[in-house]
Design a protein around this motif. Structure first.
Motif: not given
Length: 120
Positions: A92-120
């Motif tokens: 998947a593409v993995y993203y990190c995000a930040a939410r204020s501790l007083g803002a429920g589950l609303n993630y306001r800030y996001w980083g660009r994703g980084t691709q993770v590929t797992v081969s079988s």
């Protein structure tokens, strides 16, 4: 200015490990929780791990529990996601995000994703 920068993705064989990094600036870990999300092709984005330094707590969804570990390096203002025993379903593409501790589950800030590929 708040910035989150994710890195560390790559190609790995099933059973292998990767560590993702999220470099954070412009906010305090005392006021924000940081989470990792991922989005696989054709699937909705899902939150997989979360950490709060203020409450000294972490959370992982069932599908990654025991394999992934989220942590904070306060000195480097960086949040890590250590991923072990990787499976092709973790691809998947993995993203990190930040939410204020007083803002429920609303993630306001996001980083660009980084691709993770797992081969079988």
């Amino acid at each position: 200015e708040v910035q989150l920068q994710a890195s560390g993705g790559g190609l790995v064989q099933a059973g292998g490990s990767l560590t993702l990094s999220c470099a954070v600036s412009g906010l305090s870990f005392d006021d924000y929780a940081i989470a990792w999300f991922r989005q696989a092709p054709g699937k909705e984005r899902e939150g997989i791990s979360c950490i709060s330094r203020k409450y000294d707590s972490t959370y992982h969804i069932q599908s990654v529990r025991g394999r992934f570990k989220i942590s904070i390096d306060n000195a480097k203002n960086t949040v890590y996601l250590q991923m072990n025993s990787l499976k092709p379903d973790d691809t998947a593409v993995y993203y990190c995000a930040a939410r204020s501790l007083g803002a429920g589950l609303n993630y306001r800030y996001w980083g660009r994703g980084t691709q993770v590929t797992v081969s079988s």
